[in-house]
Design a protein around this motif. Sequence first.
Motif, PDB file in Angstrom:
ATOM      1  N   LEU B  38       0.831  -1.204   0.000  1.00 22.69           N
ATOM      2  CA  LEU B  38       0.000   0.000   0.000  1.00 22.69           C
ATOM      3  C   LEU B  38       0.870   1.262   0.000  1.00 22.69           C
ATOM      4  N   TYR B  39       1.955   1.241   0.772  1.00 25.10           N
ATOM      5  CA  TYR B  39       2.875   2.377   0.755  1.00 25.10           C
ATOM      6  C   TYR B  39       3.444   2.609  -0.632  1.00 25.10           C
ATOM      7  N   SER B  40       3.746   1.503  -1.315  1.00 24.28           N
ATOM      8  CA  SER B  40       4.426   1.647  -2.606  1.00 24.28           C
ATOM      9  C   SER B  40       3.521   2.300  -3.649  1.00 24.28           C
ATOM     10  N   VAL B  41       2.231   2.250  -3.437  1.00 25.47           N
ATOM     11  CA  VAL B  41       1.337   2.896  -4.400  1.00 25.47           C
ATOM     12  C   VAL B  41       0.703   4.142  -3.788  1.00 25.47           C
ATOM     13  N   SER B  42       1.400   4.714  -2.796  1.00 25.86           N
ATOM     14  CA  SER B  42       0.910   5.959  -2.198  1.00 25.86           C
ATOM     15  C   SER B  42       1.795   7.117  -2.643  1.00 25.86           C
ATOM     16  N   GLY B  49       2.167  13.316   5.540  1.00 27.91           N
ATOM     17  CA  GLY B  49       1.408  12.062   5.515  1.00 27.91           C
ATOM     18  C   GLY B  49       1.317  11.486   4.117  1.00 27.91           C
ATOM     19  N   TYR B  50       1.098  10.174   4.055  1.00 25.33           N
ATOM     20  CA  TYR B  50       0.981   9.479   2.771  1.00 25.33           C
ATOM     21  C   TYR B  50      -0.467   9.201   2.489  1.00 25.33           C
ATOM     22  N   ARG B  51      -0.851   9.357   1.211  1.00 28.41           N
ATOM     23  CA  ARG B  51      -2.211   9.047   0.799  1.00 28.41           C
ATOM     24  C   ARG B  51      -2.169   7.945  -0.250  1.00 28.41           C
ATOM     25  N   LEU B  52      -3.120   7.041  -0.125  1.00 28.83           N
ATOM     26  CA  LEU B  52      -3.188   5.940  -1.072  1.00 28.83           C
ATOM     27  C   LEU B  52      -3.762   6.458  -2.384  1.00 28.83           C
ATOM     28  N   ALA B 297      18.514   3.356   2.806  1.00 29.58           N
ATOM     29  CA  ALA B 297      18.646   4.807   2.743  1.00 29.58           C
ATOM     30  C   ALA B 297      17.294   5.478   2.528  1.00 29.58           C
ATOM     31  N   ARG B 298      16.500   4.902   1.620  1.00 30.96           N
ATOM     32  CA  ARG B 298      15.205   5.523   1.332  1.00 30.96           C
ATOM     33  C   ARG B 298      14.273   5.475   2.525  1.00 30.96           C
ATOM     34  N   TYR B 305       9.145   6.584   1.554  1.00 27.90           N
ATOM     35  CA  TYR B 305       8.541   5.274   1.768  1.00 27.90           C
ATOM     36  C   TYR B 305       8.052   4.617   0.488  1.00 27.90           C
ATOM     37  N   PRO B 306       7.386   5.350  -0.411  1.00 21.51           N
ATOM     38  CA  PRO B 306       6.888   4.672  -1.618  1.00 21.51           C
ATOM     39  C   PRO B 306       8.009   3.991  -2.396  1.00 21.51           C
TER      40      PRO B 306
END
Lengths: 375, 341
Positions: B38-42, B49-52, B297-298, B305-306
Amino acid sequence: MPEIDVRLVDVTKRFGPDVVAVDHINLEVRDGEFFSLLGPSGCGKTTTLRMIGGFEEPTSGLIELQGQDVTWLPPYRRNVNTVFQNYALFPHLSIYENVAFGLRRRKVPDQEVRRRVSEMLELVELPGYEKRRPSQLSGGQAQRVALARALINRPAVLLLDEPLGALDLKLRKQMQIELKRIQQEVGITFIYVTHDQEEAMTMSDRIAVMNRGHYEQLGTPEELYERPTTRFVAGFLGVSNMLRGERLGEDGGYAVVQVVGGARVRVPRERLNGRAAVEVGVRPEKIRLLSAGAPAAEQLNRLDGRILDASYMGVSTQYIVRVADEANLTVYEQNVERTEEGSLHRPGEMVSLAWTPEHTFVIHEGTGGDAGNAG
Amino acid sequence: MSRTSHLLRRFLTPYLLLAPGLLWLIVFFIFPTVQMFLYSVSTGSVDFGYRLTWSFAAFTQIPQEFSRQFANSILYGTLATILTFLISYPLAYFIAFRGGRYKNVILFLVIAPFFTSFLIRTISWQIILGDNGPVIGLIHTVDVFHQVPQNFTFMGEPIAVVSGLVYNFLPFMTLPLYVALERIDLRLIEAAQDLYAGPWRPRGWIYGALGGAALGGLVGFGISWSVPAFAAAGAVLGTLIGGFFVSESFLRVTFPLSLPGVFAGSLLTFIPALGDYVNATLLGSPKTQMIGNVIQARFLESNDYPTASALSFVLMVGIIIAVMAYARVLGTEDLSGGVTI
Ligand SMILES: Nc1ncnc2c1ncn2[C@@H]1O[C@H](COP(=O)(O)OP(=O)(O)OP(=O)(O)O)[C@@H](O)[C@H]1O
Ligand SMILES: [Mg+2]
């Protein structure tokens, strides 16, 4: 004189300084013969076989295969194959590849491999099992595959180490007959290790009875049973009655020996070989039981005694007879002539034991087991 | 006990036994994996903050941005696995078949380094391979004709990273191999010899030379040194090994029967080596960066995070596919016997 396939000359194998597994063995196995090494656990049968197979090097001595000295050749350079005790089939290979293993190592063309594998599986009565894995076989079937895998290479000699040891009694009997049939069919020399005297007797042309690293006597099953020359052999191959005695003199072709209670027993003269103090023996089934004082043929050996015990065993009756308050003799009497129940000899009854002098054997204890008995 | 309760127990027992493992998997694997995807597609940032958003931008940038690190990971991971295998197999073989009463002592020595922290062990390799360390020192001592340049170094080079990986993962290879070899019934090997399995000559020389050359070349390439020199050295070694140490009974019986250990050992080495970043961080340099370095590192430094999630996800899927392909190959009958080489 038949050709000699395997010859062991003065072979000794030590494990470390204390263990002498095989002690100066001399042996000649003839071409096409079914030869057994028989003896109790730990007597050196497996070690002897492993030295012939090349898995163990003798500490001293010489091993010849068809006239060639192979003492120091590795297993893969010997024209000998082994059927291992627990079969040692390759678990990762199909039955086909197991059987084909030796041919493949020898670069036999595929087509011939195919032909010979199916021929072999035919011989051991397992056609159609090519694709199976060893884990999918019963004990008896695995045994046959192990045999096929060894025989397919047409070795000069096949070594078998208690190949039927893991099978139940019934299957064992069946496989004994089968093995003998296959041996006769392929005509390969078999050297067979077993501690089962009955198995050795029924299958073998000749047997070497081993004890503590050497063999005590070597001969046909009949020779070994009828004329054992050591106490060990007499005891290992069935039951025997032993009597200590002293030589008194001669009577025609017989030597006369005085045994327990002053009774005289006659023995074919050549068996005594000039000895003075001897031990003679007779197998239980050779003895006939007569009522005390009953007339018997003049030439029979005869002892008087008292019945200690009688056990009815169906086919026969076993009596223990006390002779001259010194020795207990076992007698087997076939239950053929008895017609009515309760006609057994009873404990306490006085009887006479009679047997022909030819059935008397003589122990050569002390003269060494390996003394030329090769029949 | 009644029949129903007996049946119920028989039915339930396997599930009860599975339960702790399943629970563990759900909490520590399934849930984080879903979260990671889910993070990877946010989109977004840590601060806001991260949004989906179902944006695959983090994935699409990978081939362009990170293929070099992926390539490094695969290359070093593969090399490390091959080298640990080449070192471990003879070692495990020796312990299993010749160890005698010293078996346990040698096994203990194999795992002894685990009593020290992974980090400390890796740092100690900085000393061993460092410019003032014993290895470089020895090279300069032996090099009486001064062929090796004065600034010759291991640190920061692929060879240092691969050495670190090999050292750190050696026990993971050795132990499964030992277990597999130890279980082999020695009578099977005798049976093979009885059935004319002898030395692997003359083919062992040829196959050994070819295999050795290929492996040597790969090593040379992997650590970016001279490919021909390594291939030549590999060919010489391979010829000797194939001709004198590998017998037909080994090839036909021992090795096929040890394949489960080879499989387990190489996975236990390859998978963690592939994602490792400690060795590349402590012994490598920017040019030897592995994908684990980027992910680390990322995640921890730039809080991207994505991208970190997308990289982890790709790495994971890649590993799963590779493992499945590998299992297929090692599991076939052809490899475990039957065919004639
Ligand atoms: N590798 C070995 N190391 C030390 N001693 C051994 C070894 N192999 C056999 N022995 C010893 O040598 C003797 C003969 O052993 P062997 O295996 O030949 O007996 P066997 O007649 O085959 O017995 P069994 O009927 O029990 O199989 C035994 O005392 C055994 O303990
Ligand atoms: Mg034995």
